[in-house]
Enzyme design. Sequence first.
Site, PDB file in Angstrom:
ATOM      1  N   GLU A  46       1.014  -1.143   0.218  1.00 30.74           N
ATOM      2  CA  GLU A  46       0.422  -0.183   0.046  1.00 30.74           C
ATOM      3  C   GLU A  46       0.754   1.574   0.477  1.00 30.74           C
ATOM      4  O   GLU A  46       0.506   2.306  -0.042  1.00 30.74           O
ATOM      5  CB  GLU A  46      -0.754   0.044   0.988  1.00 30.74           C
ATOM      6  CG  GLU A  46      -2.159  -1.175   1.253  1.00 30.74           C
ATOM      7  CD  GLU A  46      -3.349  -0.617   0.377  1.00 30.74           C
ATOM      8  OE1 GLU A  46      -3.781   0.418   0.969  1.00 30.74           O
ATOM      9  OE2 GLU A  46      -3.854  -2.047  -0.425  1.00 30.74           O
ATOM     10  N   HIS A  61      -4.264   1.356   6.934  1.00 36.10           N
ATOM     11  CA  HIS A  61      -2.655   1.490   7.402  1.00 36.10           C
ATOM     12  C   HIS A  61      -1.592   2.114   8.530  1.00 36.10           C
ATOM     13  O   HIS A  61      -2.778   2.881   9.379  1.00 36.10           O
ATOM     14  CB  HIS A  61      -2.662   2.710   6.540  1.00 36.10           C
ATOM     15  CG  HIS A  61      -3.170   2.560   4.704  1.00 36.10           C
ATOM     16  ND1 HIS A  61      -4.307   3.584   4.017  1.00 36.10           N
ATOM     17  CD2 HIS A  61      -3.121   1.673   3.772  1.00 36.10           C
ATOM     18  CE1 HIS A  61      -4.486   2.767   3.246  1.00 36.10           C
ATOM     19  NE2 HIS A  61      -3.518   2.014   2.701  1.00 36.10           N
ATOM     20  N   CYS A  93      -2.803  11.698   3.838  1.00 34.66           N
ATOM     21  CA  CYS A  93      -3.379  10.415   2.867  1.00 34.66           C
ATOM     22  C   CYS A  93      -2.865  11.093   1.623  1.00 34.66           C
ATOM     23  O   CYS A  93      -2.078  10.963   0.261  1.00 34.66           O
ATOM     24  CB  CYS A  93      -4.500   9.806   3.011  1.00 34.66           C
ATOM     25  SG  CYS A  93      -5.051   9.261   4.483  1.00 34.66           S
TER      26      CYS A  93
HETATM   27  O1  SUG Z   1      -7.271   3.048   0.763  1.00 35.44           O
HETATM   28  N1  SUG Z   1     -10.354   4.977   0.952  1.00 35.44           N
HETATM   29  C1  SUG Z   1      -9.084   4.860   1.182  1.00 35.44           C
HETATM   30  C2  SUG Z   1      -8.762   5.732   1.606  1.00 35.44           C
HETATM   31  C3  SUG Z   1      -6.800   5.858   1.570  1.00 35.44           C
HETATM   32  C4  SUG Z   1      -6.229   6.822   3.202  1.00 35.44           C
HETATM   33  N2  SUG Z   1      -4.884   6.387   2.676  1.00 35.44           N
HETATM   34  C5  SUG Z   1      -3.520   6.370   3.567  1.00 35.44           C
HETATM   35  N3  SUG Z   1      -3.907   6.454   5.107  1.00 35.44           N
HETATM   36  N4  SUG Z   1      -2.453   6.451   3.276  1.00 35.44           N
HETATM   37  C6  SUG Z   1      -8.871   3.628   1.031  1.00 35.44           C
HETATM   38  O2  SUG Z   1      -9.439   2.270   2.209  1.00 35.44           O
HETATM   39  C7  SUG Z   1     -12.719   4.648   0.444  1.00 35.44           C
HETATM   40  C8  SUG Z   1     -13.636   5.271  -1.072  1.00 35.44           C
HETATM   41  C9  SUG Z   1     -15.030   4.262  -1.339  1.00 35.44           C
HETATM   42  O3  SUG Z   1     -15.888   3.905  -0.787  1.00 35.44           O
HETATM   43  O4  SUG Z   1     -15.624   4.942  -1.982  1.00 35.44           O
HETATM   44  C10 SUG Z   1     -11.169   4.749   0.259  1.00 35.44           C
HETATM   45  O5  SUG Z   1     -11.030   3.505  -0.864  1.00 35.44           O
END
Ligand code: SUG
Length: 442
Positions: free
Chosen positions: A177, A249, A370
């Site tokens: 990731e 994460h 993020c």
């Molecule tokens: O991968 N949310 C992302 C959020 C990513 C956050 N990034 C870090 N923590 N670095 C994920 O879960 C939600 C999309 C939706 O539900 O429409 C989403 O993909």
Amino acid sequence: MSSTETLEVNFDGLIGPSHNYGGMSDGNLASQTNAGDVSNPREAALQGLEKMRMLIRAGFAQGVLPPLERPNLGFLVDAGFNGTDQQIVESAAKTAPFLLKSAYSASSMWTANAATISPSADAEDGRLHLTAANLSSMLHRSIEHPETTSSLAAIFDDEDAFAVHSALPMHADFSDEGAANHVRLCAEHGTAGVELFVYGREAGESVTGFPARQTRLASQSIVRSHTLNDKRTVLARQSKTAINAGAFHNDVVCVGTLNTLFFHEHAFEDTEATLRDLHRASQDLFELRPIMVPDAEVPLSDAIKSYLFNSQLLKWPGEDRLVLLAPLETQEIETTRTYCERLVQGNGPIGRVQFVDVRQSMRNGGGPACLRLRVVMTPEERAACHQGVLLDEARIDELQDVVRETYRDRLSVSDLADPSFMSECLHARERLLRVLDLGRLI
Ligand code: SUG
């Protein structure tokens, strides 16, 4: 911004016109809670661009990564849909709305997941390394990496200076990731540092509860391809407690910069061993300054709700101590607000907390950290990369004008079924690429 220094350049994701609340990330509490809500893509993109503007005004170097092309029709074709573009969208909407949501996801906005970066100061071959993350754990994110690799290759297009690696094999054993599970610590950005890789499971291990999205094998593979020195590399396991509480994460419970590591008591499976390894790896380089936030002061659930740790920790021009750029939600939750007040009153490495509004992204589980990919770059590397993605305020103005003219201010999941939305998205992206001078490159 000094042009002669090695700097950390934050490449933020430009939030795309199809930003929506699809409820697609298992283990991400915000994504699950807000599933099906109406989003506001225009506000989301403007919020992101205002954060970038604020940092430019403060004197930081700021870059941007463009949104990926959405909908991803190739993905729908691979899933068996055919006909004209319009027919593909219409039949996916009818028979497999989940796939249409994936094809439309604007999830590339969270560039901390785009890639893992090792600065040239850490790499034995003296190049800046970038490995696109395969994001194989979540369907809607697993389709990002081919385009992410192309964007990175177009932006960092000089093989003497940069090594752009495509994603690791698409298998659960290699789940990766990106920088969200990676922290680089150092004395100064330009000197050799220690790279901390945090994984949630071993290859082949099956875990119960929420998915552990990073494997140790993935992290080890990146250590190899980035030609990192083993002595300056630490691999640590993320705690199961944190994952099952919603820290999908590591950057939901930990952030670090320079010699400071700011983390929750429950971030690591074995905190003592992690700190011991970090002290050992950094002993000739810098004095590590860990700040562990006890659960008794900020319960894990509040840390995750507020995204206290999903902040940018920055060496702010003109300030002696570090600044934590935290989401507004941190100010609204009592334990995290009180903790921040106490933190800055002490004489530790963090001297100020500044709050920023990125609520549209937060509602999908993406805070300030993020939204950015940190790329430490020498002046020569900054000169060698594509200049159109390095922002000043004038370019922010241009991007905001495009957003105001082309993005909707209301989008519900059912709107994705409308084929005319597809042309809206393509047109908006084309105009953004033109501003970034990327139109002919990706
Ligand atoms: O991968 N949310 C992302 C959020 C990513 C956050 N990034 C870090 N923590 N670095 C994920 O879960 C939600 C999309 C939706 O539900 O429409 C989403 O993909």
